[in-house]
Structure formats: structure tokens, C-alpha cells
Design a protein around this motif. Sequence first.
Motif, short mmCIF file in Angstrom:
data_model
loop_
_atom_site.label_atom_id
_atom_site.label_comp_id
_atom_site.label_asym_id
_atom_site.label_seq_id
_atom_site.Cartn_x
_atom_site.Cartn_y
_atom_site.Cartn_z
N UNK A 44 14.21 38.63 4.75
CA UNK A 44 13.24 38.21 3.73
C UNK A 44 12.08 39.20 3.68
N UNK A 45 11.69 39.72 4.84
CA UNK A 45 10.54 40.63 4.90
C UNK A 45 10.77 41.88 4.08
N UNK A 46 11.98 42.45 4.16
CA UNK A 46 12.27 43.67 3.38
C UNK A 46 12.12 43.39 1.90
N UNK A 47 12.64 42.24 1.46
CA UNK A 47 12.53 41.89 0.04
C UNK A 47 11.07 41.66 -0.35
N UNK A 48 10.32 41.02 0.55
CA UNK A 48 8.91 40.74 0.26
C UNK A 48 8.10 42.02 0.11
N UNK A 72 22.09 43.33 -5.44
CA UNK A 72 21.75 44.39 -4.49
C UNK A 72 20.58 43.98 -3.59
N UNK A 73 19.61 43.25 -4.13
CA UNK A 73 18.51 42.77 -3.28
C UNK A 73 19.08 41.92 -2.14
N UNK A 74 20.06 41.07 -2.48
CA UNK A 74 20.64 40.19 -1.46
C UNK A 74 21.43 40.97 -0.40
N UNK A 75 22.28 41.90 -0.85
CA UNK A 75 23.13 42.61 0.10
C UNK A 75 22.32 43.64 0.91
N UNK A 76 21.39 44.31 0.25
CA UNK A 76 20.59 45.33 0.97
C UNK A 76 19.65 44.65 1.96
N UNK A 77 19.07 43.53 1.56
CA UNK A 77 18.22 42.79 2.51
C UNK A 77 19.05 42.34 3.71
N UNK A 89 11.12 39.58 -22.52
CA UNK A 89 9.66 39.37 -22.52
C UNK A 89 9.17 38.59 -21.29
N UNK A 90 9.83 38.84 -20.15
CA UNK A 90 9.37 38.24 -18.89
C UNK A 90 8.78 39.36 -18.04
N UNK A 91 7.59 39.17 -17.51
CA UNK A 91 6.87 40.25 -16.83
C UNK A 91 7.19 40.39 -15.36
N UNK A 92 6.59 41.43 -14.75
CA UNK A 92 6.83 41.74 -13.33
C UNK A 92 6.34 40.63 -12.43
N UNK A 93 5.29 39.92 -12.84
CA UNK A 93 4.74 38.87 -11.98
C UNK A 93 5.72 37.73 -11.80
N UNK A 94 6.69 37.63 -12.71
CA UNK A 94 7.74 36.62 -12.55
C UNK A 94 8.94 37.24 -11.84
N UNK A 95 9.27 38.48 -12.20
CA UNK A 95 10.48 39.12 -11.68
C UNK A 95 10.46 39.25 -10.16
N UNK A 96 9.33 39.70 -9.62
CA UNK A 96 9.26 39.95 -8.17
C UNK A 96 9.41 38.66 -7.35
N UNK A 97 8.62 37.61 -7.66
CA UNK A 97 8.81 36.36 -6.89
C UNK A 97 10.19 35.76 -7.07
N UNK A 98 10.79 35.92 -8.26
CA UNK A 98 12.14 35.38 -8.49
C UNK A 98 13.14 36.01 -7.54
N UNK A 99 13.02 37.34 -7.37
CA UNK A 99 13.92 38.05 -6.47
C UNK A 99 13.79 37.56 -5.04
N UNK A 100 12.56 37.37 -4.58
CA UNK A 100 12.33 36.91 -3.20
C UNK A 100 12.85 35.48 -3.04
N UNK A 101 12.60 34.65 -4.04
CA UNK A 101 13.09 33.26 -3.98
C UNK A 101 14.61 33.21 -3.88
N UNK A 102 15.25 34.13 -4.60
CA UNK A 102 16.71 34.19 -4.56
C UNK A 102 17.20 34.52 -3.15
N UNK A 103 16.52 35.44 -2.50
CA UNK A 103 16.89 35.80 -1.12
C UNK A 103 16.76 34.56 -0.23
N UNK A 104 15.65 33.87 -0.35
CA UNK A 104 15.41 32.68 0.50
C UNK A 104 16.45 31.61 0.20
#
Lengths: 464, 62
Positions: A376-380, A339-344, A162-177
Motif C-alpha cells: 500500500x505504501x508504494x501506491x500511496x 499495473x498499480x496492483x501488480x507492481x505494488x 472530466x474526472x480530475x487527478x484529485x479523484x484518480x489518485x485516491x481511487x487507485x490507492x483504494x483499489x489496492x486496499x
Amino acid sequence: MSPSRVPVATPALEAAGESAGVLRQPALTPEDAARSRDRFRVHNARTDGRRWYLLWLLVGPGILVMLGENDGPSMISYAASGATYGLGFFLPFILITFVMAVVCQEMCMRVGAVTHRGYGQLVLERFGRLWGWFAAGDLVLTNLVTLIAEFVAIRIGLSYFHVGARVAAPLGVLLVVFTLSGGRYWRWERVVLGMAVFNGLFLLAAILSGPRWGTVGHAVISFSPFPGGSFNTLLLLIASTIGATVTPWMIFFQQSASADKGLTPSDLRHGRYDTVAGGVLAALFGCGALIAGAALFGHGGANIQGLAGAGFPGALAHVSGDTVATLFALGLIEAGAVAVLTISASTGYAVGECIGAPHSLNNSARNAVLFYGANVGAALIAAAIVLIPGVPLLSIALNANVLATVLLPVALVFLIMLARDRELMGQWVNSAATDRIAIAIVAFISLCGAAYAIDSFLGAVHLI
Amino acid sequence: MFHGDYDPQTYLEHDQLVADKLRPVPRARLRRGARLGLWALRIFAIVLSAMVIYTFFWQLGH
């Protein structure tokens, strides 16, 4: 044993140094110093005969690239195959695709360790700017599409909790950073390896879903039952299964990461262990996703359509129970995140190598602005697209692997040309057997990708 | 961790240094057949990519 500092190894690399009148004792950059510290540990472990510690130091790129490719869309694709067709054909087919992946990735590791240069840089310098940019353009396009699919997978996994996209997307970018913040390749690699361990959740989900192991064994040996249904759907699944196992970003990533880690020809044996171990683990976990998905076979699994609605975690909860569904959802979050980390990272390597800017995780963000920016830009960009309402994420995700399959032959052909280039590789050039196997793999992948693309296109323009 | 006699440069190969990696390797000398093959490959990739992208948008419309 003496330290690993040896004369330039091969004619092409020697020419690169001599043509520019390279000073033999140039000043060390911070990137050199960081890499040297890692090599110092490797040297000591080798000298002291500490085999397991040496293995621990040298593994990384192979396991990361293989588990990184067990990404969100791939695991959904495997589960979709299981849910639609059961265990038959696709279980052994996944194993075969991972054998193909190991052959290709071993070449990447070897070229990176021998030349100390990334794939994009070598293609650009050896075959000209046009080819270099063509390869990098391929990569950036497929990476962006794949990254979008990764964020979709993270979103699906989180939505089960029950966690939405508005949380999922920033979480992924934060992980990359966060992972990039150390300025050291070693730290980045170990953090991502630690996360990649959780790819094993798919295998756990498969075991807990209670498959009949006799049926699993029969499917592996016999490739049966062969899937029925429409020819186009079958081609799509074959193309996307290949695209889920061997992709352009893997080629860029492992060669660049092997060079960035500082592997040398003396590490080739351990590099092979690393690649094979990654292949075996990824095949096991990928088969786990397929077996878990196969629990839905005969329970309306064919109608789940991958990413639509509640998707697999929700459907699995009804058939296999909450535990299996929770493990599958957590697995999707892990698969997407790694995959976000390795592909970025592969995007950053490709852009840095082709532009000729600093491109190392051993460099600080201040010294390698373009590399970190592309990373970071690709993930963003991908995260931003996922947040746009009404974007056809399902179609994007399903077509990402197919596009990667279609563009893969170009990357593989250049990889083979590099690996069999005696001037560049010296004694570490491809053997005749490796050449033949690699060429057969390219022909097979080209045929599968072309068959799907042409069949779908002819259907779209009403010619069949 | 590091001994007193630790010299960073000792543990890197010459061509592993950033300064060396900046020097481009020479261009490959490709035969005419290889060049033609690469052009065919490029056309193959562009045509098939166009087909996949067209099909993708066609599917969106249906």
C-alpha cells in the motif's frame, strides 16, 4: 495419483532443510492452510481428469504479469510509436519483445514452482545480502517511478471523462486496499484477472479505428517502413518498447506469485500455458494500442508527445471518433489500475523477501504488516507525488521504461543463474537452448539500453 | 467443499511449508570469473542509471 506431498526436490533445498534440522511435521500456519486448500482443489481436478478446471485453477501469474506489463506508460509508448512512425518496424518489434518476455517469464515461473521461493529471497540467500539488496533497491526505485506513471495514465484516462487527478489518485490507492482485503492469494488473483480482461479494449479500439489489414500484415512480415527521424528518438522508442515488455518487477512478481499460489514441478506444463497465453494476449492488445495510435500518423500524431495536454484519447476522438477514444481512455484506466496492483504487489514481495518478513497474500495484514505496508505504501507515495503541482510527470513517465531497461540486465542475469543452477533446480534446470536464447536476450537488452543511455548522456553534455 | 478426511498438510510439498521456506538455501559457490562478471554488471548498471538520471534532470532544465 497420490497427493503432491513429496520429499524435498533438489540438493540445495534439501540442504536448507537439513542444516537447520527441520522437523518433518512442523505446525501449519494460516498461510499454509490457505495454500493447502488451493492445492487440494488442484489435486482433485488432476485426479478426476477435469482438464479445463485444472487449467482454470493453475492459470494466473503468467497472464497477470503479461497484462500487468501492458500498463499505462507501455500502451502510451506503443501508441506514440504508431502515431510517430506508423505501423512499420514497431509492430513486429513488439511481437519480438513479447517472445523475449515469454522466455524470461517461463524461467521465473519454473524457478518459483521448483523452489517455492521468491526471486528476492533466492538472490539474497544464494548470492549474498549485497546482491539481494541491490536487486531489491533496483526494483523499488523502478517500481516507484513506474507507479507514478501508472497514476498519470489513470489520470489521463479519467480526464477524458472530466474526472480530475484529485479523484484518480485516491481511487487507485483504494483499489489496492480493496484487492488486498481478502487475505487470500486466490481472491486477489481472480479479482485482478477479472480487471485485466479489459486490456482487450485496446484491441477493440484498434479494430474500430478501421486500419487497413493488408498494411498491418505487410508491416508484421517486412518490418517496414523503417522509422526515420533522429537516431536518439529512435533509440528512446526502442529502449522504451523493450522496457514496456520485459521489466524487473515482472521477474520479482511472477516468481513470487508462482510460489505464493503454490505451484509445484507437477504444474510446470500449465505454468507454461499460462505464460504463453499471457504473452499472446498481451502482444495482441499491445499491437492494438499501436494500431489505434497509428490512426494519428499523418494527423499530427508525432506532436502529441504521449502524456501532454489532452493526449491520445482527445486526439483519437478527432480522427477515429468518440467510440475509439472512449475505449482507449477506458483501456488506459484499466492498464494503469492493473499495473498499480501488480507492481505494488511485487514491491511488497521484494521488501518482505529481502527483510525476511512474512510475504504472502495468503497471510492476513496483521501477520504480514511489512508486506502489506510496502504494498500500500508504494501506491500511496506514487499517488501523493502525482498530486504535487508542477511535478514533471511527462518526463517521469517517458523515462520510467528506459530506466527499467537499463536496470533489467542485472535482474535477468541473476534469473538465468538461478534457472541454470542444477543444485537448486535439479532436473528442472535450464536446457542448453534456453540458456543460449536467454543470454542472447540479455545481451540485446543491455545493448539497446546502453546505446540510448550513452547517446542521450553524450548529447546532454554536448559531446555529440 | 472439503471431505471429512481432508488433511491440509497432505497437499503441500515439504519445502512448500512456511517453516521450511524460512530456512535459507546455501550460498552459491561462484568461480572468480563469475564474481568478476557480476561486479562488472553492477558497475554497468550504476553507470548507466547515473547517465539516465543525469539526462532526465538535464532535460528538465531545458
